[in-house]
Scaffold this motif. Sequence first.
Motif, PDB file in Angstrom:
ATOM      1  N   MET A 190       0.818  -1.194   0.000  1.00  0.00           N
ATOM      2  CA  MET A 190       0.000   0.000   0.000  1.00  0.00           C
ATOM      3  C   MET A 190       0.865   1.262   0.000  1.00  0.00           C
ATOM      4  O   MET A 190       0.469   2.280  -0.515  1.00  0.00           O
ATOM      5  N   GLY A 191       2.055   1.170   0.582  1.00  0.00           N
ATOM      6  CA  GLY A 191       2.939   2.329   0.629  1.00  0.00           C
ATOM      7  C   GLY A 191       3.359   2.798  -0.747  1.00  0.00           C
ATOM      8  O   GLY A 191       3.391   4.002  -1.017  1.00  0.00           O
ATOM      9  N   MET A 192       3.678   1.853  -1.635  1.00  0.00           N
ATOM     10  CA  MET A 192       4.081   2.224  -2.987  1.00  0.00           C
ATOM     11  C   MET A 192       2.942   2.881  -3.746  1.00  0.00           C
ATOM     12  O   MET A 192       3.160   3.803  -4.528  1.00  0.00           O
ATOM     13  N   VAL A 193       1.725   2.455  -3.491  1.00  0.00           N
ATOM     14  CA  VAL A 193       0.557   3.068  -4.136  1.00  0.00           C
ATOM     15  C   VAL A 193       0.443   4.528  -3.729  1.00  0.00           C
ATOM     16  O   VAL A 193       0.193   5.401  -4.562  1.00  0.00           O
ATOM     17  N   ARG A 194       0.649   4.820  -2.457  1.00  0.00           N
ATOM     18  CA  ARG A 194       0.568   6.212  -1.985  1.00  0.00           C
ATOM     19  C   ARG A 194       1.674   7.065  -2.581  1.00  0.00           C
ATOM     20  O   ARG A 194       1.446   8.223  -2.929  1.00  0.00           O
ATOM     21  N   ILE A 195       2.867   6.506  -2.708  1.00  0.00           N
ATOM     22  CA  ILE A 195       3.975   7.255  -3.301  1.00  0.00           C
ATOM     23  C   ILE A 195       3.681   7.569  -4.761  1.00  0.00           C
ATOM     24  O   ILE A 195       3.841   8.697  -5.210  1.00  0.00           O
ATOM     25  N   ARG A 196       3.232   6.564  -5.503  1.00  0.00           N
ATOM     26  CA  ARG A 196       2.956   6.765  -6.936  1.00  0.00           C
ATOM     27  C   ARG A 196       1.795   7.743  -7.154  1.00  0.00           C
ATOM     28  O   ARG A 196       1.838   8.559  -8.061  1.00  0.00           O
ATOM     29  N   LEU A 197       0.762   7.656  -6.320  1.00  0.00           N
ATOM     30  CA  LEU A 197      -0.358   8.583  -6.437  1.00  0.00           C
ATOM     31  C   LEU A 197       0.097  10.006  -6.141  1.00  0.00           C
ATOM     32  O   LEU A 197      -0.266  10.943  -6.857  1.00  0.00           O
ATOM     33  N   PHE A 198       0.912  10.178  -5.125  1.00  0.00           N
ATOM     34  CA  PHE A 198       1.467  11.487  -4.798  1.00  0.00           C
ATOM     35  C   PHE A 198       2.251  12.048  -5.984  1.00  0.00           C
ATOM     36  O   PHE A 198       2.074  13.202  -6.376  1.00  0.00           O
ATOM     37  N   GLU A 199       3.129  11.232  -6.566  1.00  0.00           N
ATOM     38  CA  GLU A 199       3.913  11.664  -7.726  1.00  0.00           C
ATOM     39  C   GLU A 199       3.010  12.039  -8.893  1.00  0.00           C
ATOM     40  O   GLU A 199       3.195  13.081  -9.530  1.00  0.00           O
ATOM     41  N   PHE A 200       2.016  11.207  -9.163  1.00  0.00           N
ATOM     42  CA  PHE A 200       1.106  11.449 -10.277  1.00  0.00           C
ATOM     43  C   PHE A 200       0.350  12.769 -10.101  1.00  0.00           C
ATOM     44  O   PHE A 200       0.255  13.575 -11.030  1.00  0.00           O
ATOM     45  N   LEU A 201      -0.179  13.012  -8.905  1.00  0.00           N
ATOM     46  CA  LEU A 201      -0.944  14.235  -8.660  1.00  0.00           C
ATOM     47  C   LEU A 201      -0.093  15.483  -8.818  1.00  0.00           C
ATOM     48  O   LEU A 201      -0.541  16.481  -9.396  1.00  0.00           O
ATOM     49  N   TYR A 202       1.133  15.461  -8.341  1.00  0.00           N
ATOM     50  CA  TYR A 202       2.005  16.622  -8.491  1.00  0.00           C
ATOM     51  C   TYR A 202       2.415  16.819  -9.944  1.00  0.00           C
ATOM     52  O   TYR A 202       2.464  17.940 -10.440  1.00  0.00           O
ATOM     53  N   GLN A 203       2.720  15.736 -10.657  1.00  0.00           N
ATOM     54  CA  GLN A 203       3.145  15.857 -12.041  1.00  0.00           C
ATOM     55  C   GLN A 203       2.016  16.344 -12.941  1.00  0.00           C
ATOM     56  O   GLN A 203       2.255  17.093 -13.884  1.00  0.00           O
ATOM     57  N   THR A 204       0.767  15.951 -12.668  1.00  0.00           N
ATOM     58  CA  THR A 204      -0.348  16.429 -13.478  1.00  0.00           C
ATOM     59  C   THR A 204      -0.597  17.917 -13.270  1.00  0.00           C
ATOM     60  O   THR A 204      -1.173  18.568 -14.137  1.00  0.00           O
ATOM     61  N   GLN A 205      -0.133  18.460 -12.141  1.00  0.00           N
ATOM     62  CA  GLN A 205      -0.256  19.889 -11.871  1.00  0.00           C
ATOM     63  C   GLN A 205       0.965  20.669 -12.359  1.00  0.00           C
ATOM     64  O   GLN A 205       1.059  21.872 -12.158  1.00  0.00           O
ATOM     65  N   GLY A 206       1.914  19.962 -12.983  1.00  0.00           N
ATOM     66  CA  GLY A 206       3.112  20.604 -13.505  1.00  0.00           C
ATOM     67  C   GLY A 206       4.112  20.973 -12.425  1.00  0.00           C
ATOM     68  O   GLY A 206       4.947  21.849 -12.638  1.00  0.00           O
ATOM     69  N   GLN A 207       4.035  20.324 -11.270  1.00  0.00           N
ATOM     70  CA  GLN A 207       4.943  20.605 -10.165  1.00  0.00           C
ATOM     71  C   GLN A 207       5.857  19.415  -9.925  1.00  0.00           C
ATOM     72  O   GLN A 207       5.543  18.285 -10.288  1.00  0.00           O
ATOM     73  N   GLU A 208       6.978  19.681  -9.299  1.00  0.00           N
ATOM     74  CA  GLU A 208       7.950  18.639  -8.986  1.00  0.00           C
ATOM     75  C   GLU A 208       7.610  18.015  -7.635  1.00  0.00           C
ATOM     76  O   GLU A 208       7.570  18.711  -6.627  1.00  0.00           O
ATOM     77  N   PRO A 209       7.352  16.691  -7.590  1.00  0.00           N
ATOM     78  CA  PRO A 209       7.124  16.035  -6.301  1.00  0.00           C
ATOM     79  C   PRO A 209       8.447  15.909  -5.548  1.00  0.00           C
ATOM     80  O   PRO A 209       9.448  15.467  -6.112  1.00  0.00           O
ATOM     81  N   THR A 210       8.469  16.323  -4.295  1.00  0.00           N
ATOM     82  CA  THR A 210       9.688  16.244  -3.493  1.00  0.00           C
ATOM     83  C   THR A 210       9.408  15.492  -2.200  1.00  0.00           C
ATOM     84  O   THR A 210       8.259  15.321  -1.793  1.00  0.00           O
TER      85      THR A 210
END
Length: 58
Positions: free
Chosen positions: A1-21
Amino acid sequence: MGMVRIRLFEFLYQTQGQEPTIEKFRAFYQLQSNLGFFSFSICSAKKILINYPRFIIT
């Protein structure tokens, strides 16, 4: 489940044109340990969406 949260976080930031950190990730999630297993839990003080958007399909 942890990897799902990381990937979702990355996806949401990238769709907004921001860098996930890592700093941004830590603002919403915290690492927890339970019986030797590690996972990420949502910080209870943070609320991203108060009202979820409603989609109308016509």
